[in-house]
Scaffold this motif. Structure first.
Motif, PDB file in Angstrom:
ATOM      1  N   SER A  61       0.820  -1.217   0.000  1.00 41.84           N
ATOM      2  CA  SER A  61       0.000   0.000   0.000  1.00 41.84           C
ATOM      3  C   SER A  61       0.853   1.264   0.000  1.00 41.84           C
ATOM      4  O   SER A  61       0.531   2.232  -0.692  1.00 41.84           O
ATOM      5  N   GLN A  62       1.944   1.249   0.724  1.00 40.90           N
ATOM      6  CA  GLN A  62       2.794   2.443   0.765  1.00 40.90           C
ATOM      7  C   GLN A  62       3.473   2.672  -0.581  1.00 40.90           C
ATOM      8  O   GLN A  62       3.605   3.807  -1.032  1.00 40.90           O
ATOM      9  N   VAL A  63       3.872   1.606  -1.243  1.00 41.92           N
ATOM     10  CA  VAL A  63       4.494   1.724  -2.567  1.00 41.92           C
ATOM     11  C   VAL A  63       3.482   2.278  -3.568  1.00 41.92           C
ATOM     12  O   VAL A  63       3.814   3.149  -4.381  1.00 41.92           O
ATOM     13  N   VAL A  64       2.262   1.781  -3.503  1.00 40.00           N
ATOM     14  CA  VAL A  64       1.206   2.278  -4.391  1.00 40.00           C
ATOM     15  C   VAL A  64       1.018   3.766  -4.184  1.00 40.00           C
ATOM     16  O   VAL A  64       0.969   4.545  -5.144  1.00 40.00           O
ATOM     17  N   CYS A  65       0.932   4.182  -2.943  1.00 38.29           N
ATOM     18  CA  CYS A  65       0.708   5.600  -2.656  1.00 38.29           C
ATOM     19  C   CYS A  65       1.887   6.470  -3.072  1.00 38.29           C
ATOM     20  O   CYS A  65       1.696   7.581  -3.566  1.00 38.29           O
ATOM     21  N   THR A  66       3.082   5.962  -2.904  1.00 35.58           N
ATOM     22  CA  THR A  66       4.258   6.710  -3.353  1.00 35.58           C
ATOM     23  C   THR A  66       4.205   6.910  -4.860  1.00 35.58           C
ATOM     24  O   THR A  66       4.449   8.021  -5.360  1.00 35.58           O
ATOM     25  N   ASN A  67       3.866   5.859  -5.593  1.00 40.43           N
ATOM     26  CA  ASN A  67       3.763   5.977  -7.051  1.00 40.43           C
ATOM     27  C   ASN A  67       2.649   6.923  -7.466  1.00 40.43           C
ATOM     28  O   ASN A  67       2.807   7.697  -8.411  1.00 40.43           O
ATOM     29  N   LEU A  68       1.522   6.879  -6.774  1.00 44.83           N
ATOM     30  CA  LEU A  68       0.420   7.789  -7.090  1.00 44.83           C
ATOM     31  C   LEU A  68       0.819   9.244  -6.852  1.00 44.83           C
ATOM     32  O   LEU A  68       0.485  10.120  -7.638  1.00 44.83           O
ATOM     33  N   ALA A  69       1.532   9.488  -5.773  1.00 41.61           N
ATOM     34  CA  ALA A  69       1.948  10.854  -5.451  1.00 41.61           C
ATOM     35  C   ALA A  69       3.008  11.362  -6.420  1.00 41.61           C
ATOM     36  O   ALA A  69       2.986  12.532  -6.824  1.00 41.61           O
ATOM     37  N   GLU A  70       3.953  10.511  -6.794  1.00 44.80           N
ATOM     38  CA  GLU A  70       5.052  10.932  -7.657  1.00 44.80           C
ATOM     39  C   GLU A  70       4.650  11.018  -9.125  1.00 44.80           C
ATOM     40  O   GLU A  70       5.315  11.697  -9.898  1.00 44.80           O
ATOM     41  N   ARG A  71       3.574  10.327  -9.484  1.00 40.88           N
ATOM     42  CA  ARG A  71       3.154  10.319 -10.889  1.00 40.88           C
ATOM     43  C   ARG A  71       1.666  10.645 -11.000  1.00 40.88           C
ATOM     44  O   ARG A  71       0.836   9.764 -11.173  1.00 40.88           O
ATOM     45  N   PRO A  72       1.337  11.912 -10.918  1.00 43.44           N
ATOM     46  CA  PRO A  72      -0.077  12.300 -10.987  1.00 43.44           C
ATOM     47  C   PRO A  72      -0.728  11.973 -12.330  1.00 43.44           C
ATOM     48  O   PRO A  72      -1.950  11.867 -12.407  1.00 43.44           O
ATOM     49  N   ASP A  73       0.083  11.773 -13.358  1.00 48.20           N
ATOM     50  CA  ASP A  73      -0.458  11.453 -14.680  1.00 48.20           C
ATOM     51  C   ASP A  73      -0.518   9.940 -14.937  1.00 48.20           C
ATOM     52  O   ASP A  73      -0.836   9.505 -16.043  1.00 48.20           O
ATOM     53  N   LEU A  74      -0.217   9.151 -13.943  1.00 49.54           N
ATOM     54  CA  LEU A  74      -0.194   7.700 -14.075  1.00 49.54           C
ATOM     55  C   LEU A  74      -1.557   7.169 -14.501  1.00 49.54           C
ATOM     56  O   LEU A  74      -2.575   7.468 -13.875  1.00 49.54           O
ATOM     57  N   ASP A  75      -1.579   6.408 -15.563  1.00 49.44           N
ATOM     58  CA  ASP A  75      -2.804   5.760 -16.026  1.00 49.44           C
ATOM     59  C   ASP A  75      -2.985   4.492 -15.184  1.00 49.44           C
ATOM     60  O   ASP A  75      -2.166   3.572 -15.257  1.00 49.44           O
ATOM     61  N   LEU A  76      -4.024   4.471 -14.397  1.00 49.37           N
ATOM     62  CA  LEU A  76      -4.208   3.344 -13.494  1.00 49.37           C
ATOM     63  C   LEU A  76      -4.537   2.050 -14.216  1.00 49.37           C
ATOM     64  O   LEU A  76      -4.286   0.972 -13.684  1.00 49.37           O
ATOM     65  N   ASN A  77      -5.076   2.137 -15.407  1.00 52.22           N
ATOM     66  CA  ASN A  77      -5.298   0.912 -16.167  1.00 52.22           C
ATOM     67  C   ASN A  77      -3.964   0.278 -16.560  1.00 52.22           C
ATOM     68  O   ASN A  77      -3.838  -0.946 -16.571  1.00 52.22           O
TER      69      ASN A  77
END
Length: 127
Positions: A61-77
């Protein structure tokens, strides 16, 4: 004096046998009864999905959140595809594997970065 040695031996035997009898008198000695070995029951697919989701959320969960925060343009699909390609999902159908990836992303956001929960839900529902 010759009688003392045999008498001592006899007394020792009586005492030893008496000790054994005294310790067992009035007590029942438990007999070992065979206990059936626990049988492994296979988990159903929903149980397996829940178990794997919980484990992955706890671990990542922490890794997921770090990636979400660092990459706001991340396509979740794309993130779902990476989760499915990277992490073992044995015993799950393709539909359950996709649900697992969605759950991991949603529950990870809810657990470790609630400010990202809305974004995750919106992106995953746009499929």
């Amino acid at each position: 004096m010759r009688l003392i040695a045999p008498a001592t031996v006899l007394l020792g035997v009586i005492l030893l046998s008496g000790c054994t009898a005294a310790t067992t008198m009035g007590k029942t000695t438990p007999t070992a009864s065979p206990t059936p070995a626990p049988t492994a029951t296979a988990l159903t697919e929903p149980q397996l999905l829940d178990k794997q989701t919980k484990a992955m959320v706890n671990l990542y969960s922490q890794v997921v959140c770090t990636n979400l925060a660092e990459r706001p343009d991340l396509d979740l699909n794309d993130a779902v595809d990476k989760v499915l390609a990277t992490y073992a999902t044995e015993g799950l159908s393709e539909e359950s594997r996709v649900e697992l990836a969605h759950r991991v992303l949603e529950q990870s956001a809810a657990k470790s970065c609630p400010d990202q929960s809305e974004r995750v839900a919106a992106d995953l529902n746009d499929e």
